[in-house]
Design a protein around this motif. Structure first.
Motif, PDB file in Angstrom:
ATOM      1  N   LYS A  32      37.455  41.137  35.718  1.00 41.29           N
ATOM      2  CA  LYS A  32      37.965  42.504  35.581  1.00 41.29           C
ATOM      3  C   LYS A  32      39.476  42.561  35.822  1.00 41.29           C
ATOM      4  N   GLU A  63      26.315  42.175  31.828  1.00 43.69           N
ATOM      5  CA  GLU A  63      26.158  43.630  31.753  1.00 43.69           C
ATOM      6  C   GLU A  63      27.299  44.356  32.456  1.00 43.69           C
ATOM      7  N   ASP A  66      30.395  44.089  30.308  1.00 48.11           N
ATOM      8  CA  ASP A  66      30.252  44.963  29.141  1.00 48.11           C
ATOM      9  C   ASP A  66      30.528  46.417  29.512  1.00 48.11           C
ATOM     10  N   ARG A  67      30.000  46.856  30.654  1.00 52.10           N
ATOM     11  CA  ARG A  67      30.251  48.235  31.084  1.00 52.10           C
ATOM     12  C   ARG A  67      31.735  48.453  31.360  1.00 52.10           C
ATOM     13  N   HIS A  68      32.370  47.483  31.975  1.00 54.47           N
ATOM     14  CA  HIS A  68      33.807  47.595  32.229  1.00 54.47           C
ATOM     15  C   HIS A  68      34.579  47.723  30.927  1.00 54.47           C
ATOM     16  N   ASN A  69      34.224  46.923  29.946  1.00 53.21           N
ATOM     17  CA  ASN A  69      34.952  46.940  28.672  1.00 53.21           C
ATOM     18  C   ASN A  69      34.768  48.272  27.942  1.00 53.21           C
ATOM     19  N   GLN A  70      33.579  48.832  28.027  1.00 54.80           N
ATOM     20  CA  GLN A  70      33.359  50.121  27.376  1.00 54.80           C
ATOM     21  C   GLN A  70      34.165  51.224  28.058  1.00 54.80           C
ATOM     22  N   ALA A  71      34.312  51.122  29.366  1.00 58.48           N
ATOM     23  CA  ALA A  71      35.061  52.139  30.114  1.00 58.48           C
ATOM     24  C   ALA A  71      36.563  51.906  30.086  1.00 58.48           C
ATOM     25  N   ASN A  72      36.980  50.679  29.766  1.00 55.69           N
ATOM     26  CA  ASN A  72      38.410  50.331  29.782  1.00 55.69           C
ATOM     27  C   ASN A  72      38.794  49.565  28.515  1.00 55.69           C
ATOM     28  N   PRO A  73      38.700  50.223  27.358  1.00 59.26           N
ATOM     29  CA  PRO A  73      38.991  49.513  26.111  1.00 59.26           C
ATOM     30  C   PRO A  73      40.421  49.005  26.015  1.00 59.26           C
ATOM     31  N   PRO A  76      40.376  45.238  28.686  1.00 61.00           N
ATOM     32  CA  PRO A  76      39.063  44.591  28.777  1.00 61.00           C
ATOM     33  C   PRO A  76      39.083  43.425  29.766  1.00 61.00           C
TER      34      PRO A  76
END
Length: 324
Positions: A32, A63, A66-73, A76
């Motif tokens: 992260k 998982e 993936d959640r981090h990437n969706q929230a922080n495009p 990433p």
């Protein structure tokens, strides 16, 4: 040229996989914060009869990232890596390779031997392989067996370290290999990361400073010893695993041994089939590994804060060189 998976990191750093110490909490925090996080597959140890813990670890890491990437495009996470010990005594290797293949782990780090079939399994699921080496001879052998990149483990590195100067090791490997090359050995500051690149490495490989990370699975006394010690507090010995490694002198004394009068051992003592990475009973859990760069570690702090500090130092070092 670096492969795309290693080309867009916040810092040109791969966090090395440390036995016992590297666990999902640490890997996730490292990724992260923008560097490659990693752990040894052998760290995921389940009780007999339970499902493979490695499966659960890989699912959780994937998982959460993936959640981090969706929230922080716009920021990433970096990819993660799993270390496979390919030594003949690792009875779990085939099982762990199958699990990593099925979970499509993006980066595989291989150690203590090189096997074409492991590289082939990684390539079959779209992964790249990085193999750690301590000499140019081992580097050539790893490339011949299909490794995509190399980790040059030079003098001063934590754990199973080599004895060659990083200048000599990088120089000789670069004379025959222009692919991904990482440098390991006493790298604990942003300036050292830049220096690794200046001498010809693409990325720095950093372990010991992360022992003192809040998320590391290390005894609080181990973390504090990393903070309190420096290069003179490290001893280089083959006694504990059969392969030369760097260890903290105070932990050796605490185990009732004299760090200045240690016996020797040979590689036949290494056994990864016992679940303890071939260590003697007190090694790793009581006798603690560390590289020589820990004099730069000033406190126990979250991995993100440590990486933030490295990034600031790296940027300052670059500015200083450009200004000169």
């Amino acid at each position: 040229m670096l492969p795309p998976i290693l080309s867009n990191l916040r810092l040109p750093v791969v966090a090395s996989p440390m036995f016992i110490v590297s666990v999902p909490d640490l890997v996730i925090a490292q990724c992260k914060a923008g560097i490659v996080g990693s752990f040894p597959a052998l760290n995921a140890r389940e009780a007999e009869g339970e499902p493979p813990l490695l499966e659960a670890w890989l699912t959780r890491i994937t998982e959460e990232l993936d959640r981090h990437n969706q929230a922080n495009p716009d920021r990433p996470a970096a990819p993660f890596a799993v270390n496979q010990i390919v030594h003949r005594s690792n009875a779990r290797l085939d099982r762990d390779v199958e699990i990593c293949h099925r979970h499509r782990v993006p980066i595989w780090i291989t150690s203590l031997g090189a096997r074409p079939e492991v590289n082939e399994a990684a390539h079959d699921c779209g992964a790249i392989t990085l193999h750690d080496v301590i000499t140019p001879t081992f580097a050539r052998k790893a490339l011949d067996k299909g490794a995509d990149g190399l980790i040059a483990v030079a003098a001063g590195a934590g754990g199973h370290a080599g004895s060659l100067s990083p200048f000599a090791l990088i120089q000789e490997i670069r004379s025959f290999f222009d692919g991904p090359l990482l440098l390991s050995g006493s790298i604990a500051t942003g300036g050292a990361i830049l220096a690794a690149q200046a001498m010809g490495a693409d990325l720095a490989y950093i372990g010991s400073p992360f022992i003192a990370a809040a998320e590391a699975n290390a005894d609080p006394a181990y973390k504090q010893m990393i903070v309190d010690c420096g290069a003179e507090d490290i001893v280089y010995s083959p006694l504990f695993t059969g392969v030369h490694g760097n260890y903290l002198k105070p932990s050796i004394r605490a185990a009732g041994l004299d760090p200045d009068a240690l016996d020797s051992a040979d590689a036949s003592a290494m056994n990864f089939g016992r679940g303890d990475a071939g260590a003697k009973p007190k090694a790793w859990s009581q006798i603690w590994g560390s590289g020589q760069g820990i004099g730069a570690v000033r406190s126990v702090q979250p991995a993100a804060a440590l990486i933030e500090g490295l990034a600031a130092q790296y940027a300052a070092a670059r500015r200083g060189l450009c200004a000169g």
